[in-house]
Enzyme design. Structure first.
Site, PDB file in Angstrom:
ATOM      1  N   LEU A  33      75.470   8.731 128.877  1.00  0.00           N
ATOM      2  CA  LEU A  33      76.930   8.843 128.811  1.00  0.00           C
ATOM      3  C   LEU A  33      77.429   9.394 127.480  1.00  0.00           C
ATOM      4  O   LEU A  33      76.826   9.171 126.432  1.00  0.00           O
ATOM      5  CB  LEU A  33      77.556   7.463 129.081  1.00  0.00           C
ATOM      6  N   HIS A  34      78.528  10.122 127.544  1.00  0.00           N
ATOM      7  CA  HIS A  34      79.149  10.723 126.359  1.00  0.00           C
ATOM      8  C   HIS A  34      80.673  10.630 126.509  1.00  0.00           C
ATOM      9  O   HIS A  34      81.172  10.008 127.461  1.00  0.00           O
ATOM     10  CB  HIS A  34      78.676  12.177 126.191  1.00  0.00           C
ATOM     11  N   HIS A  37      82.299  11.212 130.012  1.00  0.00           N
ATOM     12  CA  HIS A  37      82.273  10.046 130.902  1.00  0.00           C
ATOM     13  C   HIS A  37      83.286   9.003 130.426  1.00  0.00           C
ATOM     14  O   HIS A  37      83.987   8.390 131.239  1.00  0.00           O
ATOM     15  CB  HIS A  37      80.885   9.401 130.911  1.00  0.00           C
ATOM     16  N   ASP A 150      82.556  19.204 136.754  1.00  0.00           N
ATOM     17  CA  ASP A 150      81.828  19.587 137.962  1.00  0.00           C
ATOM     18  C   ASP A 150      82.869  19.919 139.033  1.00  0.00           C
ATOM     19  O   ASP A 150      83.083  19.151 139.971  1.00  0.00           O
ATOM     20  CB  ASP A 150      80.909  18.451 138.399  1.00  0.00           C
ATOM     21  N   GLN A 153      81.987  19.979 142.722  1.00  0.00           N
ATOM     22  CA  GLN A 153      81.663  18.643 143.239  1.00  0.00           C
ATOM     23  C   GLN A 153      82.916  17.924 143.729  1.00  0.00           C
ATOM     24  O   GLN A 153      82.907  17.271 144.782  1.00  0.00           O
ATOM     25  CB  GLN A 153      80.986  17.840 142.126  1.00  0.00           C
TER      26      GLN A 153
HETATM   27  P1  AMP Z   1      77.173  12.967 135.642  1.00  0.00           P
HETATM   28  O1  AMP Z   1      76.645  11.771 134.921  1.00  0.00           O
HETATM   29  O2  AMP Z   1      76.800  14.263 135.021  1.00  0.00           O
HETATM   30  O3  AMP Z   1      76.934  12.899 137.140  1.00  0.00           O
HETATM   31  O4  AMP Z   1      78.754  12.869 135.480  1.00  0.00           O
HETATM   32  C1  AMP Z   1      79.453  11.768 135.944  1.00  0.00           C
HETATM   33  C2  AMP Z   1      80.916  12.113 136.008  1.00  0.00           C
HETATM   34  O5  AMP Z   1      81.379  12.447 134.696  1.00  0.00           O
HETATM   35  C3  AMP Z   1      81.165  13.350 136.896  1.00  0.00           C
HETATM   36  O6  AMP Z   1      82.342  13.142 137.652  1.00  0.00           O
HETATM   37  C4  AMP Z   1      81.339  14.444 135.879  1.00  0.00           C
HETATM   38  O7  AMP Z   1      82.147  15.505 136.346  1.00  0.00           O
HETATM   39  C5  AMP Z   1      82.027  13.701 134.746  1.00  0.00           C
HETATM   40  N1  AMP Z   1      81.840  14.428 133.489  1.00  0.00           N
HETATM   41  C6  AMP Z   1      80.671  14.823 132.933  1.00  0.00           C
HETATM   42  N2  AMP Z   1      80.907  15.531 131.820  1.00  0.00           N
HETATM   43  C7  AMP Z   1      82.245  15.599 131.674  1.00  0.00           C
HETATM   44  C8  AMP Z   1      83.112  16.207 130.722  1.00  0.00           C
HETATM   45  N3  AMP Z   1      82.645  16.915 129.700  1.00  0.00           N
HETATM   46  N4  AMP Z   1      84.462  16.073 130.889  1.00  0.00           N
HETATM   47  C9  AMP Z   1      84.947  15.368 131.944  1.00  0.00           C
HETATM   48  N5  AMP Z   1      84.180  14.774 132.864  1.00  0.00           N
HETATM   49  C10 AMP Z   1      82.853  14.888 132.741  1.00  0.00           C
END
Ligand code: AMP
Length: 280
Positions: A33-34, A37, A150, A153
């Protein structure tokens, strides 16, 4: 914050919350997570009584086993970040817990899931729908939060929610970027410092393309040519599409909502990066 690993414990905990009339927000993630998230989690915490964040590296959405293998895994740090954001529940099940049997369900929502990422990562969105539909069934959230990072998605999930008649709200949250403009991503940690600098050109060029007064094809060619001219970057695809159906746009007048979605290979590994820009 409670860290829960089993579906039954999750359901029991949420049942008790619901009996007290509490609203539930869900933020599905794959961990590592960053700040991106964190923005989703904070929004859910602000809008719901209980926020559940799932941390599950979903194998069925990875079409490339090497991508799954090298995906960063940082559960302890993830839980610390979620606690700081005010989440009430981290749900971190095992693969066996989620898939006691192979998931044979097939989801198909063309063109949203068949173009772009759907074309270059066969089976990816089927895996996304498999896991997200399961999470919706476990949590039964009032609202679920997804990042526009995404973009495609979100369009696929909206279609799935309509198709299955699920009465929940999908909340789309804006992309969180690094200072350089690079979209924050768990995969960014796999880039070297130099590659991160190079990758910042993706969003720089996308933004520049918004100021062009030109046809759709000319804007497309501008972006592809400019990004491919940067050593270390190679465009896999750039598509200018309707912002809801993701069908190709030939003329700016074709739709009220138009976005450009891009995937670029960066560096020698290489790492696959996605981004998008809204034209209207
Ligand atoms: P992931 O862990 O990559 O599946 O991401 C989980 C959720 O966090 C998804 O809905 C992503 O679109 C969202 N997310 C990931 N990176 C970002 C970002 N930089 N800005 C906004 N939402 C993000």
């Amino acid at each position: 914050m409670k860290v829960i690993h089993s579906i039954s414990e999750l359901k029991e905990t949420l049942c008790a919350s619901r009996r007290e009339g509490k609203t539930v927000g869900l933020v599905p993630t794959m961990g590592a997570l960053h700040d991106g998230h964190a923005s989703l989690v904070k929004r859910s915490v602000a809008e719901n009584d209980v926020t559940v964040v799932s941390i599950f590296l979903n194998p069925t959405q990875f079409n490339d086993p090497k991508d799954l293998e090298r995906y960063p895994r940082t559960l302890d740090a993830d839980c610390a970040l979620l606690e700081a954001c005010g989440a009430q529940i981290a749900f971190a099940p095992s693969v066996k817990e989620v898939y006691p049997e192979p998931d044979t369900r097939v989801f198909s929502y063309p063109p949203t899931d068949s173009v772009m990422e759907g074309a270059f990562r066969p089976g990816h969105f089927n895996g996304v729908c498999q896991i997200v539909s399961k999470l919706f069934a476990y949590v039964e959230p009032d609202k679920a939060y997804f990042g526009e990072k995404d973009y495609q998605q979100i369009c696929v999930i909206r279609r799935m929610v309509d198709d299955l008649g699920l009465g929940l709200e999908i909340v789309a949250c804006p992309v969180v970027r690094e200072e350089s403009g690079l979209a924050r991503s768990s995969r960014n940690t796999l880039l070297t410092e130099q590659e991160r600098g190079i990758a910042a050109n993706i969003y720089r060029v996308l933004k520049e393309s918004c100021h062009l007064v030109a046809g759709v094809q000319a804007v497309h060619d501008f972006v592809v040519t400019k990004i491919n001219a940067v050593p270390g970057l190679e465009v896999q695809y750039f598509s200018i599409v309707d912002g809801n159906t993701l069908a190709d746009i030939k003329d700016w007048k074709d739709s009220e909502s138009v976005v450009g979605c891009i995937t670029v290979f960066c560096g020698s590994t290489p790492i696959r990066l996605i981004d998008h820009i809204r034209y209207k």
